[in-house]
Each structure stands twice: as C-alpha cells, then as structure tokens.
Design a protein around this motif. Sequence first.
Motif, short mmCIF file in Angstrom:
data_model
loop_
_atom_site.label_atom_id
_atom_site.label_comp_id
_atom_site.label_asym_id
_atom_site.label_seq_id
_atom_site.Cartn_x
_atom_site.Cartn_y
_atom_site.Cartn_z
N MET A 138 0.83 -1.21 0.00
CA MET A 138 0.00 0.00 0.00
C MET A 138 0.86 1.26 0.00
O MET A 138 1.16 1.79 -1.05
CB MET A 138 -0.99 -0.04 1.17
N ALA A 139 1.29 1.77 1.19
CA ALA A 139 2.02 3.04 1.25
C ALA A 139 3.26 3.02 0.38
O ALA A 139 4.15 2.17 0.54
CB ALA A 139 2.38 3.37 2.69
N GLY A 140 3.33 3.95 -0.57
CA GLY A 140 4.47 4.04 -1.46
C GLY A 140 4.30 3.29 -2.76
O GLY A 140 5.03 3.55 -3.73
N THR A 141 3.34 2.37 -2.80
CA THR A 141 3.14 1.54 -3.99
C THR A 141 1.80 1.83 -4.65
O THR A 141 1.73 2.10 -5.85
CB THR A 141 3.21 0.04 -3.62
N THR A 142 0.74 1.76 -3.89
CA THR A 142 -0.59 2.10 -4.40
C THR A 142 -1.13 3.37 -3.76
O THR A 142 -2.08 3.97 -4.27
CB THR A 142 -1.58 0.95 -4.16
N VAL A 143 -0.53 3.77 -2.63
CA VAL A 143 -1.00 4.94 -1.88
C VAL A 143 0.18 5.89 -1.66
O VAL A 143 1.25 5.46 -1.20
CB VAL A 143 -1.58 4.52 -0.51
N ALA A 144 -0.01 7.15 -1.98
CA ALA A 144 1.01 8.18 -1.73
C ALA A 144 0.66 8.89 -0.43
O ALA A 144 -0.41 9.48 -0.32
CB ALA A 144 1.05 9.18 -2.88
N ASP A 145 1.58 8.81 0.55
CA ASP A 145 1.26 9.42 1.84
C ASP A 145 2.12 10.64 2.15
O ASP A 145 2.05 11.21 3.24
CB ASP A 145 1.33 8.40 2.97
N GLY A 146 2.97 11.06 1.20
CA GLY A 146 3.72 12.29 1.38
C GLY A 146 4.62 12.32 2.60
O GLY A 146 4.78 13.37 3.22
N VAL B 109 -3.37 10.15 -0.70
CA VAL B 109 -4.04 10.07 -2.00
C VAL B 109 -3.55 8.81 -2.70
O VAL B 109 -2.49 8.28 -2.37
CB VAL B 109 -3.74 11.30 -2.89
N PRO B 110 -4.28 8.31 -3.69
CA PRO B 110 -3.78 7.16 -4.44
C PRO B 110 -2.58 7.54 -5.30
O PRO B 110 -2.47 8.68 -5.76
CB PRO B 110 -4.97 6.77 -5.34
N ILE B 111 -1.67 6.60 -5.50
CA ILE B 111 -0.66 6.76 -6.55
C ILE B 111 -1.41 6.91 -7.87
O ILE B 111 -2.36 6.17 -8.13
CB ILE B 111 0.27 5.52 -6.59
N GLN C 181 -4.87 0.20 8.39
CA GLN C 181 -5.14 -0.23 7.02
C GLN C 181 -6.60 0.06 6.65
O GLN C 181 -6.88 0.61 5.57
CB GLN C 181 -4.85 -1.72 6.86
N ASP C 182 -7.52 -0.26 7.54
CA ASP C 182 -8.93 -0.01 7.27
C ASP C 182 -9.23 1.48 7.15
O ASP C 182 -10.06 1.90 6.32
CB ASP C 182 -9.80 -0.63 8.36
N ALA C 183 -8.54 2.30 7.95
CA ALA C 183 -8.74 3.75 7.87
C ALA C 183 -8.28 4.29 6.52
O ALA C 183 -8.93 5.17 5.93
CB ALA C 183 -7.99 4.45 9.00
N ILE C 184 -7.15 3.77 6.02
CA ILE C 184 -6.66 4.19 4.70
C ILE C 184 -7.66 3.80 3.61
O ILE C 184 -8.00 4.61 2.73
CB ILE C 184 -5.28 3.56 4.42
N LEU C 185 -8.11 2.56 3.65
CA LEU C 185 -9.07 2.09 2.64
C LEU C 185 -10.35 2.92 2.66
O LEU C 185 -10.89 3.29 1.61
CB LEU C 185 -9.39 0.62 2.88
#
Length: 231
Positions: free
Chosen positions: A15-23, A92-94, A122-126
């Motif tokens: 997720m983080a860094g691959t499908t999700v950009a968390d800055g 945000v999503p990648i 994880q659930d909060a991100i989704l």
Amino acid sequence: MSVSKKKFNLVVLDMAGTTVADGGLVEQAFSAAAWQMGADPESMIGYVRATMGESKISVFRHLFGGDEGLAQTANAAFEAAYGERVAAGLIVPIPGAREAIERLRGEGRSVVLSTGFARVTQDAILAALGWEGLADFTLCPADAGGRGRPYPDMVLAAFLRSGAADGVQEIAVVGDTSYDMLSGARAGAGVVAGVLTGAHDKAQLVEHGASHVLGSVAELDGLLGELERSS
C-alpha cells in the motif's frame, strides 16, 4: 474456485508508497511517536527509512531494545498519529493505481492489498480512499501470524487464502521497498516487481530481489501481459 489460465493469477500489492502516496506521513508519525515516548526521532529515522515496509511493531521492538511494553506503547502512538493524518485527508492514491487494480481484476487475476500497518490503520486508509472492496481482500501482519515483511508470510497467506494460483510461481509481488522485494523473493513469487514511487531506489530494489523495476504500479498489467505473451 476455478483457476484462471493466466500465468500470474495472484497479485500481492503493497500500500504506502506503492498504491498509496502518503507524502512522508510514515516518517512524520514515527517522529510524533518518538517524541511522545521521550526519544529523539533523529536518532531513529535512519533505521526507520532502512526498514520501510517492515511490520511497524517489529521496528519499535528493535528501536526500544526488545522492551515489549515500550514497543507496544510506541506502536500505538504511531498508529494514532498516522490515523490522524489519514483522517485529515493527507493521503491520495498513486496516480493510476485504482485503475491498474481494476484492470488486473478485469483480466481475471486476484488482487490482494498488503501492509505493515495494523488492521485499524489499514482499514482507515481504505475508507479514506473509498477503496473498500477494490481488492479481493486485504492483509496485515496479524492476518499472517504476526510476522510482517521481510518474511514471506503475508504473500504465502495470500496464496493460501485466495486459491487463485496453482503454485507460488504464479504470484506477482509488487512494492516500493527492499523488504517488499525480500518478502516476494523468499515466497518464491514468479514476479517480484519494485516501483519507484516510494521509499527505495532501483539499486536497492534490485539488490534485494526485484526481478523487474517499474516507474509505478500503473505499468504492472502491461508487464504481466508482456511476460505471459512471451512465455
């Protein structure tokens, strides 16, 4: 469950860094947790960066010398700090990630989203991204006996739970960190693809087992299709 004739039937995505950009929210949340624990974040950040992708509780166990009580307290502070930033809309999503997942599933592949975060984070991100139900299912370290990356446990848990692949060679593992690559390689995945949208560079990804390096996850379905056509 019927098994597709695709060569790469199961895709395990970080997720983080691959499908999700968390800055940089992971580092920010680690710093907040360290301050709360009375520790100096600057003394820890090098190890945090080197172990991106690892289960967060494992990182804190190392940082606090194996003291389980301190590690659990620090991990809870980290998850709370990260959760606050997620709730504030700072992820945000990648670009192209959602569309890539939809294409992969449309091709008959099973897609699993995995993370080193706790389930609540994880659930909060989704939820923040509106990604509930986007993948076939999601995994965190607790779903695989508690061991996160660089162990192969989450990849193998995805393999066993999905029933989508006849063997581990039909798995594609994708992530942005060295530990993602080690996890996929140790699981025997047929494709271990690094992406350049996160923590580690091409040299680090290849050194730790990447069979392919992509600009982003948006290129993944193209790679898998090319590999299948050429096989």
